[in-house]
Each structure stands twice: as structure tokens, then as C-alpha cells.
Design an enzyme around this catalytic site. Structure first.
Site, PDB file in Angstrom:
ATOM      1  N   SER A 125       0.927  -1.264  -0.031  1.00 22.24           N
ATOM      2  CA  SER A 125      -0.002  -0.142   0.236  1.00 22.24           C
ATOM      3  C   SER A 125       0.880   1.300   0.179  1.00 22.24           C
ATOM      4  O   SER A 125       2.091   1.236   0.560  1.00 22.24           O
ATOM      5  CB  SER A 125      -1.080  -0.031   1.106  1.00 22.24           C
ATOM      6  OG  SER A 125      -1.404   1.112   1.570  1.00 22.24           O
ATOM      7  N   TYR A 149      -1.769  -1.047  10.930  1.00 17.47           N
ATOM      8  CA  TYR A 149      -1.996  -1.536   9.638  1.00 17.47           C
ATOM      9  C   TYR A 149      -1.014  -1.026   8.666  1.00 17.47           C
ATOM     10  O   TYR A 149      -0.486  -2.155   8.010  1.00 17.47           O
ATOM     11  CB  TYR A 149      -3.144  -0.864   8.786  1.00 17.47           C
ATOM     12  CG  TYR A 149      -3.388  -1.040   7.436  1.00 17.47           C
ATOM     13  CD1 TYR A 149      -3.763  -2.363   6.908  1.00 17.47           C
ATOM     14  CD2 TYR A 149      -3.073   0.011   6.638  1.00 17.47           C
ATOM     15  CE1 TYR A 149      -3.898  -2.565   5.576  1.00 17.47           C
ATOM     16  CE2 TYR A 149      -3.343  -0.316   5.274  1.00 17.47           C
ATOM     17  CZ  TYR A 149      -3.554  -1.657   4.833  1.00 17.47           C
ATOM     18  OH  TYR A 149      -3.587  -1.912   3.313  1.00 17.47           O
ATOM     19  N   LYS A 153       1.902  -3.955   6.869  1.00 21.37           N
ATOM     20  CA  LYS A 153       2.447  -3.650   5.243  1.00 21.37           C
ATOM     21  C   LYS A 153       3.813  -3.827   5.096  1.00 21.37           C
ATOM     22  O   LYS A 153       4.548  -4.501   4.397  1.00 21.37           O
ATOM     23  CB  LYS A 153       1.790  -2.763   4.355  1.00 21.37           C
ATOM     24  CG  LYS A 153      -0.015  -2.985   4.312  1.00 21.37           C
ATOM     25  CD  LYS A 153      -0.006  -4.082   3.451  1.00 21.37           C
ATOM     26  CE  LYS A 153      -1.530  -4.485   3.392  1.00 21.37           C
ATOM     27  NZ  LYS A 153      -1.911  -5.629   2.770  1.00 21.37           N
TER      28      LYS A 153
HETATM   29  P1  NAD Z   1     -11.137  -6.599   1.140  1.00 19.98           P
HETATM   30  O1  NAD Z   1     -11.506  -6.580   2.569  1.00 19.98           O
HETATM   31  O2  NAD Z   1     -12.387  -6.299   0.294  1.00 19.98           O
HETATM   32  O3  NAD Z   1     -10.668  -7.884   0.804  1.00 19.98           O
HETATM   33  C1  NAD Z   1      -9.904  -8.783   1.614  1.00 19.98           C
HETATM   34  C2  NAD Z   1     -10.231 -10.150   1.556  1.00 19.98           C
HETATM   35  O4  NAD Z   1      -9.547 -10.946   2.407  1.00 19.98           O
HETATM   36  C3  NAD Z   1     -11.642 -10.153   2.180  1.00 19.98           C
HETATM   37  O5  NAD Z   1     -12.687 -11.109   1.285  1.00 19.98           O
HETATM   38  C4  NAD Z   1     -11.590 -10.896   3.523  1.00 19.98           C
HETATM   39  O6  NAD Z   1     -12.519 -11.888   3.888  1.00 19.98           O
HETATM   40  C5  NAD Z   1     -10.243 -11.754   3.165  1.00 19.98           C
HETATM   41  N1  NAD Z   1      -9.534 -11.956   4.462  1.00 19.98           N
HETATM   42  C6  NAD Z   1      -8.895 -11.425   5.319  1.00 19.98           C
HETATM   43  N2  NAD Z   1      -8.285 -11.983   6.199  1.00 19.98           N
HETATM   44  C7  NAD Z   1      -8.344 -13.283   5.737  1.00 19.98           C
HETATM   45  C8  NAD Z   1      -7.590 -14.500   6.290  1.00 19.98           C
HETATM   46  N3  NAD Z   1      -7.028 -14.432   7.456  1.00 19.98           N
HETATM   47  N4  NAD Z   1      -7.790 -15.539   5.541  1.00 19.98           N
HETATM   48  C9  NAD Z   1      -8.555 -15.547   4.485  1.00 19.98           C
HETATM   49  N5  NAD Z   1      -9.076 -14.668   4.142  1.00 19.98           N
HETATM   50  C10 NAD Z   1      -8.959 -13.218   4.557  1.00 19.98           C
HETATM   51  O7  NAD Z   1     -10.021  -5.638   0.875  1.00 19.98           O
HETATM   52  P2  NAD Z   1      -9.443  -4.912  -0.565  1.00 19.98           P
HETATM   53  O8  NAD Z   1      -9.803  -3.579  -0.697  1.00 19.98           O
HETATM   54  O9  NAD Z   1      -9.996  -5.725  -1.558  1.00 19.98           O
HETATM   55  O10 NAD Z   1      -7.957  -5.223  -0.189  1.00 19.98           O
HETATM   56  C11 NAD Z   1      -7.087  -6.203  -0.696  1.00 19.98           C
HETATM   57  C12 NAD Z   1      -5.711  -5.932  -0.189  1.00 19.98           C
HETATM   58  O11 NAD Z   1      -5.288  -4.714  -0.712  1.00 19.98           O
HETATM   59  C13 NAD Z   1      -5.462  -6.035   1.098  1.00 19.98           C
HETATM   60  O12 NAD Z   1      -4.347  -6.575   1.719  1.00 19.98           O
HETATM   61  C14 NAD Z   1      -5.248  -4.584   1.485  1.00 19.98           C
HETATM   62  O13 NAD Z   1      -4.592  -4.162   2.706  1.00 19.98           O
HETATM   63  C15 NAD Z   1      -4.627  -4.075   0.338  1.00 19.98           C
HETATM   64  N6  NAD Z   1      -4.918  -2.695  -0.088  1.00 19.98           N
HETATM   65  C16 NAD Z   1      -6.039  -2.128  -0.098  1.00 19.98           C
HETATM   66  C17 NAD Z   1      -6.359  -0.797  -0.508  1.00 19.98           C
HETATM   67  C18 NAD Z   1      -7.783  -0.057  -0.664  1.00 19.98           C
HETATM   68  O14 NAD Z   1      -7.657   0.674  -0.345  1.00 19.98           O
HETATM   69  N7  NAD Z   1      -8.805  -0.892  -0.559  1.00 19.98           N
HETATM   70  C19 NAD Z   1      -5.269   0.024  -0.572  1.00 19.98           C
HETATM   71  C20 NAD Z   1      -3.878  -0.549  -0.610  1.00 19.98           C
HETATM   72  C21 NAD Z   1      -3.583  -1.891  -0.344  1.00 19.98           C
HETATM   73  C1  WQD Z   2      -9.286   9.878   0.945  1.00 20.59           C
HETATM   74  C2  WQD Z   2      -9.382  11.542   1.246  1.00 20.59           C
HETATM   75  C3  WQD Z   2      -9.575  12.097   3.574  1.00 20.59           C
HETATM   76  C4  WQD Z   2     -13.394  10.155   4.055  1.00 20.59           C
HETATM   77  C5  WQD Z   2      -6.536   4.786   2.962  1.00 20.59           C
HETATM   78  C6  WQD Z   2      -5.644   4.180   3.838  1.00 20.59           C
HETATM   79  C7  WQD Z   2      -4.454   3.869   2.788  1.00 20.59           C
HETATM   80  C8  WQD Z   2      -5.087   2.797   1.662  1.00 20.59           C
HETATM   81  C9  WQD Z   2      -6.134   3.650   0.862  1.00 20.59           C
HETATM   82  C10 WQD Z   2      -5.083   0.498   2.124  1.00 20.59           C
HETATM   83  C11 WQD Z   2      -8.488  12.092   2.311  1.00 20.59           C
HETATM   84  C12 WQD Z   2     -10.913  12.201   2.802  1.00 20.59           C
HETATM   85  C13 WQD Z   2     -12.444  10.638   3.522  1.00 20.59           C
HETATM   86  C14 WQD Z   2     -14.570  10.952   4.649  1.00 20.59           C
HETATM   87  C15 WQD Z   2     -12.886  12.734   3.903  1.00 20.59           C
HETATM   88  N1  WQD Z   2      -5.797   1.775   2.040  1.00 20.59           N
HETATM   89  N2  WQD Z   2     -12.088  11.816   3.350  1.00 20.59           N
HETATM   90  N3  WQD Z   2     -14.341  12.271   4.276  1.00 20.59           N
HETATM   91  O1  WQD Z   2      -6.693   7.970   3.780  1.00 20.59           O
HETATM   92  O2  WQD Z   2      -5.856   8.355   1.220  1.00 20.59           O
HETATM   93  O3  WQD Z   2      -6.053   6.139   2.365  1.00 20.59           O
HETATM   94  O4  WQD Z   2      -7.090   4.103   2.053  1.00 20.59           O
HETATM   95  O5  WQD Z   2      -3.828   0.502   2.180  1.00 20.59           O
HETATM   96  O6  WQD Z   2      -3.440   3.051   3.591  1.00 20.59           O
HETATM   97  O7  WQD Z   2      -5.024   5.197   4.848  1.00 20.59           O
HETATM   98  O8  WQD Z   2      -8.206   7.241   1.825  1.00 20.59           O
HETATM   99  O9  WQD Z   2     -10.750   7.253   1.261  1.00 20.59           O
HETATM  100  O10 WQD Z   2      -9.833   7.321   3.597  1.00 20.59           O
HETATM  101  O11 WQD Z   2      -9.468   9.189   2.142  1.00 20.59           O
HETATM  102  O12 WQD Z   2     -13.038  14.045   3.571  1.00 20.59           O
HETATM  103  O13 WQD Z   2     -15.724  10.625   4.795  1.00 20.59           O
HETATM  104  O14 WQD Z   2     -10.630  11.720   1.629  1.00 20.59           O
HETATM  105  O15 WQD Z   2      -9.289  12.986   4.536  1.00 20.59           O
HETATM  106  O16 WQD Z   2      -8.060  13.266   2.216  1.00 20.59           O
HETATM  107  P1  WQD Z   2      -6.807   7.466   2.478  1.00 20.59           P
HETATM  108  P2  WQD Z   2      -9.550   7.656   2.332  1.00 20.59           P
END
Ligand code: NAD
Ligand code: WQD
Length: 338
Positions: A125, A149, A153
Site C-alpha cells: 500500500s 495496519y 504492510k
Molecule cells: P477486502 O477486505 O475487500 O478484501 C480482503 C479479503 O481478504 C476479504 O474478502 C477478506 O474476507 C479476506 N481475508 C482477510 N483476512 C483473511 C484471512 N486471514 N484468511 C482468508 N481470507 C482473509 O480488501 P481490499 O480492498 O480488496 O484489499 C485487498 C488487499 O489490498 C488488502 O491486503 C489491503 O490491505 C490491500 N490494499 C487495499 C487498499 C484499498 O484501499 N482497498 C489500498 C492498498 C492496499
Molecule cells: C481520502 C481523502 C480524507 C473520508 C486509505 C488508507 C490507505 C489505503 C487507501 C489501504 C482524505 C478524505 C475521507 C471521508 C473525507 N488503504 N475523506 N471524508 O486515507 O488516502 O487512504 O485508503 O492500504 O492505507 O489510509 O483514503 O478514502 O480514507 O481518504 O474527507 O468521509 O478523503 O481526509 O483526504 P486514504 P480515504
């Protein structure tokens, strides 16, 4: 036909990647404990692709049941999405995050080693960059994290770097996602958060369907174009394609590679809000609120490396992302239901 094990494949990014993998003729196996997803996703994947991937409802922290998947299948590569991802919750329940995210990954690496699986894509991430010294952020920037979190990562990245250092025939991609939004064009799969959404786009879509009264904008005094936070939103289908391109790279015996996956373009909260209003055709009420703890002013990627090495370039713009997020939400006002 290569077989790809997708952990967390029922989740938001995982399900879109599974569709892309099937479209590219991969054989897909999903393992997910359904902690943050719904079994209906399998049916939706079938409607989109005509294929129902093999599915194991297993927790990756449960070594013995996880091992059965490796025993029963010949796996060519793993894409590891499984993990918990709510930043705020991780501050309050740090052990839950360390336990789930670290143990599941340690089990995975151990099993890949035991069953001679040499290719891994890991969902990292942009959070590993913490508060960057400048934008755009490239892969050489310092890594520092500000919450449990993010620490999981970074710890997993470190573990994988150490593992690759001595296992030169292991191919591993650390993919640092920026802010994925949007949904598959069909409106059949999309982001489906439990409870009050933490992230901006699902909050906006829930205001749009009338589940929430207004959008709270967390601060308008940042050093940005209009004072609201700037992020690099990327369409989840672009992100999904990035995984397929990454697999191609791993299969050339790449060793360890690290890529930012974003668009390279920053968009403010107000700009995203306005684009969403354009996409849905009506007003989304909002109120300016205090800043959210831990937020930074700007975060967007330099994606040159992914373009040069795997040919990755995001195709969809903010208007497409808003249109597809809205299409998903409006067709599924209560998330995944039969
Ligand atoms: P999500 O929660 O929709 O998907 C994650 C899936 O993993 C879920 O279906 C959950 O049930 C499953 N899971 C969690 N722990 C598990 C375990 N121990 N065993 C089996 N299954 C398990 O999340 P997402 O948004 O699709 O994110 C996927 C990956 O990408 C995550 O690792 C997340 O940290 C990373 N990521 C997400 C974002 C984002 O903003 N969505 C940004 C950067 C990184
Ligand atoms: C985006 C912008 C908020 C909600 C997060 C995780 C990051 C990654 C992606 C997993 C910011 C603003 C948000 C709201 C708002 N995930 N905001 N009102 O914080 O950039 O990233 O998701 O790895 O690790 O930290 O994403 O969508 O929460 O926020 O004003 O109700 O929207 O302040 O500027 P963020 P976000």
C-alpha cells in the site's frame, strides 16, 4: 493454462482481479474466510465471466486447512490480497491486525516454500510511504508508517525482502496500491464495506443512495489546490490489470520487484465530490469537518517504473471511476444480496 491462487479473492480488489485473470485464461483458485466478503461474489464472477473459480472457505491463519489447498492443487503463482485493512480499527485493535496479516502471510510463504511455488504478488500500500517528503512518490522514497495496519504492510515487505535475498529463484512483486475506487462495468461486483465506510468513495456513494445524510470533508485547510486532501484514485479494473501484467513479469524470473500502482494524478476531495455529482446527476450534500488524525495533504504516485517494466498505464479517469462506483452502488443499494 497456469493456475493462480488468489487469497482474499472474494474481496473488493481480489474479485476484480479474479475476473481479469479469468479473462486472460488463467485457472483461478480463491481462498477467503469471508470475514469481509460475501459468497455471492462467486455467482457474480460467474455471470461476468461464465466461469466459477474453485473456492475454499479457509482462514489463511489456519495452517492445516490452508495446506490442503497446496496439497490438492498444482499452483503456479499466488496473489495475496487476504488481510485486514481498516486503518482506524488497527489503531484500536493492533494485535488483531498483527495476528491476521502477519500469520496469514507467514503461513503462505512457508507453504509456498514447502510446495515449491515460486511466484508471489503481494498487496502492499502507499501507506508504507507515510508522510512523503514530496509528491509524486516513487519507489525509492523512504518508508515509514504511522499506524499498525501500515506497519503490517511494511513488516511483510521486509519479510519478503529478507526471504528473496536468500532465495534467488523466488519471484515476488510488492505492489503499492494508491486509492482504488470504481467497480466493474457490469455493476455486479464492487466495494461493499461493512458499517460506516472509512474511505471517501464508499461514503459518497452511500450519501448518494440516501444511507448517509451528508459527506463530511475532513479539513479544507491543507496545502492543496482547494484546501482538501489530494489522493491518487485508481480504477479498480486498472489495478486488476496491473496484477496480470505483474504475473507476466514474475514468470520471466524477475526476482524481487516493487511497483507503485496509481494513475500519477492527484485529485482533491472536492474535485472527486464534484465529479461524482456530475456522474450521478444530482447534488451530494457535504459539510467541512475537522481534519482526520493522521491524514496528509497530498499523496500521489510516480508510476514510471511500472510503465517501463510491465507496461502498466491506467486507462480510466476520475469521471469513469465515479460513473462505475455509482453504477455499482445504485444497482446494489444494500451490497451483495441474492
Ligand atoms: P477486502 O477486505 O475487500 O478484501 C480482503 C479479503 O481478504 C476479504 O474478502 C477478506 O474476507 C479476506 N481475508 C482477510 N483476512 C483473511 C484471512 N486471514 N484468511 C482468508 N481470507 C482473509 O480488501 P481490499 O480492498 O480488496 O484489499 C485487498 C488487499 O489490498 C488488502 O491486503 C489491503 O490491505 C490491500 N490494499 C487495499 C487498499 C484499498 O484501499 N482497498 C489500498 C492498498 C492496499
Ligand atoms: C481520502 C481523502 C480524507 C473520508 C486509505 C488508507 C490507505 C489505503 C487507501 C489501504 C482524505 C478524505 C475521507 C471521508 C473525507 N488503504 N475523506 N471524508 O486515507 O488516502 O487512504 O485508503 O492500504 O492505507 O489510509 O483514503 O478514502 O480514507 O481518504 O474527507 O468521509 O478523503 O481526509 O483526504 P486514504 P480515504
Amino acid at each position: 493454462m497456469k493456475t493462480i491462487l488468489v487469497t482474499g479473492g472474494m474481496g473488493y480488489i481480489g474479485s476484480h482481479t479474479v475476473v481479469e485473470l479469468i479473462n486472460k485464461n488463467y485457472d483461478v483458485i480463491i481462498v477467503d474466510n469471508l470475514y469481509n466478503s460475501n459468497k455471492i461474489v462467486l455467482k457474480r464472477i460467474n455471470i461476468i465471466t461464465g466461469v466459477t473459480p474453485k473456492f475454499y472457505e479457509v482462514d489463511c491463519c489456519d495452517y492445516n486447512n490452508f495446506e490442503k489447498i497446496f496439497k490438492e492443487n498444482k499452483i503456479d503463482a499466488v496473489i495475496h490480497f487476504a488481510g485486514l485493512k481498516a486503518v482506524g480499527e488497527s489503531v484500536n485493535l493492533p494485535l488483531k491486525y498483527y495476528q491476521n496479516n502477519l500469520i496469514s502471510t507467514l503461513n503462505l510463504i512457508d507453504l509456498m516454500n514447502k510446495y515449491n511455488v515460486k511466484n508471489l504478488v503481494f498487496s502492499s500500500s502507499a501507506t508504507v510511504y507515510g508522510a512523503p517528503k514530496s509528491v509524486p512518490i516513487d519507489e525509492t522514497f523512504d518508508l515509514h508508517v504511522t499506524n499498525p495496519y501500515g506497519r503490517t504492510k511494511l513488516m511483510i515487505e521486509d519479510m519478503l525482502r529478507d526471504y528473496c535475498f536468500v532465495n534467488k529463484d523466488f519471484n515476488c512483486a510488492l505492489l503499492r496500491y494508491f486509492n482504488p475506487i470504481g467497480a466493474h462495468k457490469s455493476g455486479l461486483i464492487g466495494e461493499n464495506p461493512n458499517g460506516i465506510p472509512n474511505n471517501l468513495m464508499p461514503y459518497i456513494t452511500q450519501v448518494a443512495i440516501g444511507k448517509r445524510e451528508f459527506l463530511g470533508i475532513f479539513g479544507n485547510d491543507y496545502n492543496t489546490v482547494d484546501g482538501t486532501g489530494v489522493r491518487d484514485y485508481i480504477h479498480v479494473c486498472d489495478l486488476a490489470l496491473g496484477h496480470v501484467l505483474t504475473l507476466d513479469k514474475l514468470f520471466t524470473n524477475s526476482g524481487l520487484v516493487t511497483y507503485n500502482l496509481g494513475t500519477g494524478k492527484g485529485t482533491s476531495v472536492l474535485e472527486l465530490h464534484d465529479a461524482f455529482e456530475k456522474a450521478c446527476g444530482f447534488k451530494i450534500p457535504y459539510k467541512i469537518m475537522p481534519r482526520r488524525a493522521g491524514d496528509i495533504d497530498s499523496c500521489y504516485a510516480n508510476c514510471d517504473k511500472a510503465y517501463k517494466e510491465i507496461g502498466f498505464k491506467a486507462q480510466y479517469n476520475i469521471d469513469d471511476m465515479c460513473k462505475d462506483s455509482w453504477n455499482w452502488q445504485k444497482n446494489n443499494p444494500d451490497g451483495y444480496t441474492e
